[in-house]
Write a protein that holds these residues in place. Sequence first.
Motif, mmCIF file in Angstrom:
data_model
loop_
_atom_site.group_PDB
_atom_site.id
_atom_site.type_symbol
_atom_site.label_atom_id
_atom_site.label_comp_id
_atom_site.label_asym_id
_atom_site.label_seq_id
_atom_site.Cartn_x
_atom_site.Cartn_y
_atom_site.Cartn_z
ATOM 1 N N ALA A 150 11.612 -6.084 -24.371
ATOM 2 C CA ALA A 150 11.377 -5.381 -24.772
ATOM 3 C C ALA A 150 11.904 -5.791 -26.011
ATOM 4 N N VAL A 151 13.547 -6.547 -25.706
ATOM 5 C CA VAL A 151 13.583 -7.827 -26.896
ATOM 6 C C VAL A 151 12.365 -8.358 -27.691
ATOM 7 N N VAL A 152 12.051 -9.490 -26.862
ATOM 8 C CA VAL A 152 10.470 -10.103 -27.036
ATOM 9 C C VAL A 152 9.985 -9.252 -27.341
ATOM 10 N N GLU A 153 9.376 -7.828 -27.389
ATOM 11 C CA GLU A 153 8.797 -7.382 -28.262
ATOM 12 C C GLU A 153 8.806 -6.839 -29.371
ATOM 13 N N GLN A 154 10.015 -6.802 -29.674
ATOM 14 C CA GLN A 154 10.433 -5.704 -30.540
ATOM 15 C C GLN A 154 10.779 -7.497 -31.664
ATOM 16 N N ALA A 155 10.870 -8.162 -31.408
ATOM 17 C CA ALA A 155 11.865 -9.614 -32.453
ATOM 18 C C ALA A 155 10.246 -9.779 -32.080
ATOM 19 N N LEU A 156 9.234 -9.750 -32.247
ATOM 20 C CA LEU A 156 7.207 -10.225 -32.658
ATOM 21 C C LEU A 156 7.426 -9.239 -32.834
ATOM 22 N N ARG A 157 7.578 -8.136 -33.253
ATOM 23 C CA ARG A 157 7.629 -7.086 -33.961
ATOM 24 C C ARG A 157 7.409 -7.246 -35.422
ATOM 25 N N LEU A 158 9.154 -6.745 -35.292
ATOM 26 C CA LEU A 158 10.147 -6.741 -36.286
ATOM 27 C C LEU A 158 9.316 -8.506 -37.970
ATOM 28 N N VAL A 159 9.002 -9.070 -37.566
ATOM 29 C CA VAL A 159 8.303 -10.334 -38.021
ATOM 30 C C VAL A 159 6.440 -10.143 -37.841
ATOM 31 N N GLY A 160 6.083 -9.252 -37.379
ATOM 32 C CA GLY A 160 4.983 -8.596 -38.287
ATOM 33 C C GLY A 160 3.863 -9.474 -36.762
ATOM 34 N N MET A 161 4.297 -10.168 -35.867
ATOM 35 C CA MET A 161 3.357 -10.958 -35.088
ATOM 36 C C MET A 161 3.248 -10.874 -33.986
ATOM 37 N N SER A 162 2.755 -8.799 -33.629
ATOM 38 C CA SER A 162 2.895 -8.276 -32.464
ATOM 39 C C SER A 162 1.459 -8.774 -31.861
ATOM 40 N N ASP A 163 0.582 -8.564 -33.306
ATOM 41 C CA ASP A 163 -1.111 -8.856 -32.581
ATOM 42 C C ASP A 163 -0.909 -10.231 -32.306
ATOM 43 N N PHE A 164 0.041 -11.327 -31.881
ATOM 44 C CA PHE A 164 -0.250 -12.577 -31.815
ATOM 45 C C PHE A 164 -0.164 -13.152 -30.511
ATOM 46 N N ALA A 165 1.154 -12.024 -29.752
ATOM 47 C CA ALA A 165 1.530 -12.681 -28.364
ATOM 48 C C ALA A 165 1.313 -13.327 -27.377
ATOM 49 N N ARG A 166 -0.608 -13.615 -27.049
ATOM 50 C CA ARG A 166 -0.978 -13.427 -26.560
ATOM 51 C C ARG A 166 -1.502 -15.257 -26.873
ATOM 52 N N LYS A 167 -1.636 -15.468 -27.934
ATOM 53 C CA LYS A 167 -2.602 -16.442 -28.935
ATOM 54 C C LYS A 167 -1.309 -18.095 -28.923
ATOM 55 N N THR A 168 -1.490 -18.795 -28.954
ATOM 56 C CA THR A 168 -0.864 -20.133 -28.589
ATOM 57 C C THR A 168 -0.424 -20.610 -30.241
ATOM 58 N N MET A 169 -0.046 -21.588 -30.234
ATOM 59 C CA MET A 169 0.744 -21.696 -32.263
ATOM 60 C C MET A 169 0.056 -22.462 -32.299
ATOM 61 N N ASP A 170 -1.007 -23.377 -31.733
ATOM 62 C CA ASP A 170 -1.719 -24.389 -31.623
ATOM 63 C C ASP A 170 -2.753 -24.261 -32.697
ATOM 64 N N ARG A 171 -3.118 -22.768 -32.085
ATOM 65 C CA ARG A 171 -4.302 -22.359 -33.173
ATOM 66 C C ARG A 171 -3.699 -21.325 -34.307
ATOM 67 N N MET A 172 -2.604 -21.621 -34.563
ATOM 68 C CA MET A 172 -1.934 -20.824 -35.887
ATOM 69 C C MET A 172 -1.402 -21.385 -37.361
#
Length: 252
Positions: free
Chosen positions: A117-139
């Motif tokens: 839940a904390v991880v989901e909230q952290a991604l939401r706070l920075v506007g990255m929820s839609d990127f949760a399952r993406k890898t960083m080499d493609r960002m």
Amino acid sequence: MSIRLEHIDLAYGSRTLLSDVCTSFEAGSLTALIGRNGTGKSTLLRAVAGLGPVAAGRVELCGQPLAEMTPRQRAATVAFVTTDKVRIANLTCEDVVSLGRAPYTNWIGRMQDTDRAVVEQALRLVGMSDFARKTMDRMSDGECQRVMIARALAQDTPLILLDEPTAFLDLPNRYALATLLRRLAHDEHKCILFSTHDLDIALSLCDSVALIDTPTLYTLPADEMAESGLLERLFSGEEARFDPATRSVRLR
């Protein structure tokens, strides 16, 4: 207060960077750390994070001496985002952010529902929820920097330090990231200190500015820093004396 520096001396080899620094940074505030290259911005951030030594003096984090804190206590108090570009090909953004929960998981690092839940909230706070399952080499660099800030948020610390978080970003993304940090400081009541060379961002978006003019560190509200003459002093090379009564610089 969240960070307190008492008579701090910092050195790099035989060179003195800072001498007898006394200042503090409060919860709920965003502070920019500025200064010329090589004056000790990264060294100071690392010292506050407990990752580098101080030559003299005392660092307090949330009222507790840093020197007396265990590694686990430090990890639960201060998060540090480095200036390095991070590209982790085999981990999703969600996995990277989950690393911030390391101080709280069990000995094998197993995530509980509360951690997720904390991880989901952290991604939401920075506007990255839609990127949760993406890898960083493609960002993009900006997206990756937001993920690293999310990891710091998942660490759930009252203090967040960032070393040049806007270094690899274009101007619009620099402002977007600084605006995000400001919102996190105010809305999440974090004490956020970051180094930067972007004077316009430091003065327009931050609550206060800490300026290194070797061997002194001046900390003022951003509007007062803009009017103090310290910036002109630093970048003009003229000798000057700072008057603490008027919070201004008198050129000699």
